[in-house]
Design a protein around this motif. Structure first.
Motif, mmCIF file in Angstrom:
data_model
loop_
_atom_site.group_PDB
_atom_site.id
_atom_site.type_symbol
_atom_site.label_atom_id
_atom_site.label_comp_id
_atom_site.label_asym_id
_atom_site.label_seq_id
_atom_site.Cartn_x
_atom_site.Cartn_y
_atom_site.Cartn_z
ATOM 1 N N THR A 117 -42.685 -31.969 5.594
ATOM 2 C CA THR A 117 -41.908 -32.853 6.473
ATOM 3 C C THR A 117 -41.770 -32.254 7.871
ATOM 4 N N ASP A 133 -41.508 -37.277 0.948
ATOM 5 C CA ASP A 133 -41.309 -35.898 1.391
ATOM 6 C C ASP A 133 -42.399 -34.957 0.898
ATOM 7 N N THR A 134 -43.482 -35.517 0.336
ATOM 8 C CA THR A 134 -44.650 -34.731 -0.058
ATOM 9 C C THR A 134 -45.897 -35.484 0.388
ATOM 10 N N VAL A 177 -45.027 -33.191 9.639
ATOM 11 C CA VAL A 177 -44.989 -34.614 9.999
ATOM 12 C C VAL A 177 -44.048 -34.837 11.180
ATOM 13 N N ALA A 178 -42.861 -34.238 11.138
ATOM 14 C CA ALA A 178 -41.881 -34.431 12.213
ATOM 15 C C ALA A 178 -42.426 -33.937 13.545
ATOM 16 N N ASN A 224 -38.892 -29.645 4.146
ATOM 17 C CA ASN A 224 -39.846 -28.649 3.653
ATOM 18 C C ASN A 224 -40.966 -28.503 4.684
ATOM 19 N N HIS A 234 -35.957 -31.686 8.953
ATOM 20 C CA HIS A 234 -37.032 -31.609 7.964
ATOM 21 C C HIS A 234 -36.480 -31.043 6.663
ATOM 22 N N THR A 289 -37.238 -40.515 10.812
ATOM 23 C CA THR A 289 -37.637 -39.745 9.626
ATOM 24 C C THR A 289 -36.520 -39.571 8.604
ATOM 25 N N MET A 313 -46.491 -39.593 0.553
ATOM 26 C CA MET A 313 -46.869 -40.237 1.809
ATOM 27 C C MET A 313 -48.104 -41.106 1.586
ATOM 28 N N PHE A 335 -38.217 -39.696 5.058
ATOM 29 C CA PHE A 335 -38.313 -38.528 4.179
ATOM 30 C C PHE A 335 -37.553 -38.713 2.863
ATOM 31 N N SER A 382 -52.217 -36.008 5.191
ATOM 32 C CA SER A 382 -51.661 -35.988 3.832
ATOM 33 C C SER A 382 -52.783 -35.963 2.798
#
Length: 220
Positions: free
Chosen positions: A35, A63-64, A38-39, A32, A30, A55, A68, A59, A97
């Motif tokens: 991420t 990545d925000t 999400v992961a 941040n 990841h 990912t 997304m 990513f 998101s």
């Protein structure tokens, strides 16, 4: 009722874990807090390795939360279609998101209640994020920890909530920060479900598991 190890034995177990791996890390890649959320959400009923393969490319472009949303559900699906339950997970990632953008200014909240309110984010996912990103001593109990907790006697319980509480109640405070990582890694690589690697286990002499795997014949 599963047997519970005493405090001094549990302290010795985690002292050995710490000596072998002072700073254990989660294996989900990841960039941040977003991420990471999400992961972890994608990792349900999937392997970390499989999630990481998907990912790494995802990513790079999303990545925000806003990126997304810009990618969209169909665009996201193309990146994660190798992961189990990918269609439902794509829907949840887009929904969470949108919530992060509209309600939290695009930032991931640092409270368990707020995290658990996000689509596809349960208590385990929230605890992983709290532990890995904000260094909270949260215990994310997965199948590995549930097995190790019961098998060894470190944290016995008939469900994941009881095992989580047992870790919080019985593992000394100085080990709480990394406890779930040590237990996950132990379950993933040593205390395997079908044939635990007891001859290679650094806590085999302290563990309550009676049906230990014998050393291979001829082994020293």
């Amino acid at each position: 009722m599963a047997r519970q190890l005493d405090y001094h034995t549990i302290r010795e177990i985690f002292t050995r874990f710490r000596a072998a791996e002072p700073e254990p890390k989660g294996e989900l890649e990841h960039l941040n807090a977003f991420t990471l959320v999400v992961a972890v959400a994608l990792s349900a009923q999937a392997t970390d390795a499989g999630v990481n393969r998907a990912t790494r490319e995802l990513f790079k472009v999303a990545d925000t939360p806003q990126k997304m949303l810009d990618l969209g559900e169909e665009g996201l699906t193309e990146y994660i279609k190798t992961i189990g339950l990918y269609r439902n997970k794509a829907k949840n990632v887009i929904k969470l998101s949108r919530i992060l953008v509209e309600q939290y200014g695009g930032e991931v909240p640092s409270s368990r209640a707020a995290l658990e309110s996000l689509p596809g984010v349960g208590r385990k996912t929230a605890n992983v994020v709290l532990n890995m990103w904000w260094s909270h001593p949260a215990q994310a109990v997965d199948t590995h920890i549930y097995r190790v907790g019961n098998r060894t006697g470190i944290a016995p319980g008939k469900n994941v909530e009881i095992v989580e509480r047992a870790i919080e109640d019985h593992v000394p405070a100085e080990f709480q920060r990394h406890a779930h990582h040590w237990l996950i890694l132990h379950g993933r690589y040593i205390c395997l479900a079908r044939k635990p690697r007891c001859p290679d286990c650094l806590i085999a002499d302290l563990c309550l598991y009676e049906d230990k795997t014998p050393a291979p014949k001829g082994a020293a």
